[in-house]
Design an enzyme around this catalytic site. Sequence first.
Site: not given
Length: 340
Positions: A11-12, A60, A126-127, A153, A157, A208
């Site tokens: 996506f990004i 990677i 930010d998570e 996750y 990170k 949902p």
Amino acid sequence: MTILVTGGAGFIGSNFIFYWMKGHPEDRVVCLDKLTYAGNLSTLKPVMEHPKFRFVRGDICDREVVKALFQEERPEVVVNFAAESHVDRSVTGPEVFLQTNVMGTASLLDACRELGVERFHQVSTDEVYGDLPLDRPELFFIEETPLHTSSPYSASKAAADLLALSYHRTYGLPVTISRCSNNYGGYQFPEKFIPLMILNALRDMPLPVYGDGLNVRDWLYVEDHCRAIELILQRGRTGEVYNIGGHNERQNIDIVKLVCKTLGKPESLISYVADRKGHDRRYAIDPEKIHRELGWLPETPFDDGIQRTIQWYLDNKAWWEEIVSGEYQQYYEKMYGNRR
Ligand code: NAD
Ligand code: DAU
């Protein structure tokens, strides 16, 4: 200059490639992507034949592949978007998150160290700061907020961030890190909240909503994120972390209602389901540092960005129909089939 973009079929990363090639037509862009379930080669179709673009399918984590690519291309700049990125998947299967997000980042850092780069930029989140309570709206994440992760996750990170910073301190590697809030826009994989709600609503399927639907995310249009990374690459200080966010906090339920309204669908489609394990309550970024040092401010108001995003999914049916008709169906059944 040659810029290596990992995870550019996601996506990004894909939005960043389009953004970069438009603004820097003199640069060579090399994309390294494993094409996991989240990577989509059809996304990169518009640039695939471009003489300044090269796509390489590879992992990677595969140090031989990474080293050979570095030797061949000698990138001056590396931007690492490649990651397992979906929190729900990390709850059901953490291992691949550690592999890609930690060991994959380590492999890239070592290649940078061995062959030399002008910049390694780690795209973080930010998570890593954990969450904030709903009843303290005056609190925001700053770069000094302690890391306090909730999911496998975010833990993976955070580990990658710390490793990247250690390579700056120990080896003098020119590292920068950005920690961005939730992105939205075109080409986002349908497992994520906003596209999931748009696509379910379009197909008259239940919407949902986890828990009470009051969780807050700080939404940023993807191009604003790309511009922030560009500024960090151009003028950011190495060894530094930059938070990216636009003070655009929304409760999940309000976004679902907005999607229903825009698409002319009834709110009776909304279905409250069991909460995500460890579900973070609120994210909110203070973007003061990147504003003060680099002059960055978000440019896309949420009302425009969300309309553009909904329109993008209406206009690009072939892109998402191919995804939702494939293995995504098994994923959906597993995650949502018996969720009460
Ligand atoms: P995504 O899941 O859409 O895309 C990830 C891409 O990485 C895919 O193309 C996938 O094929 C590729 N990839 C996965 N494992 C790989 C591996 N081992 N080797 C090579 N390629 C691999 O993710 P996204 O939402 O575009 O997120 C990109 C980055 O931005 C991630 O690092 C994520 O943590 C971070 N981020 C995302 C958001 C958000 O809201 N989506 C916000 C802040 C930060
Ligand atoms: O904050 C940045 C992070 O944003 C990125 O690091 C992650 O890669 C990205 O996936 C995103 O994480 P979130 O967990 O915030 O995003 P997600 O789209 O999964 O969920 C957003 C909110 O919506 C969250 O509170 C959970 C809720 N949700 C999500 C889904 C998929 C639902 O209520 N129902 C759903 O079906």
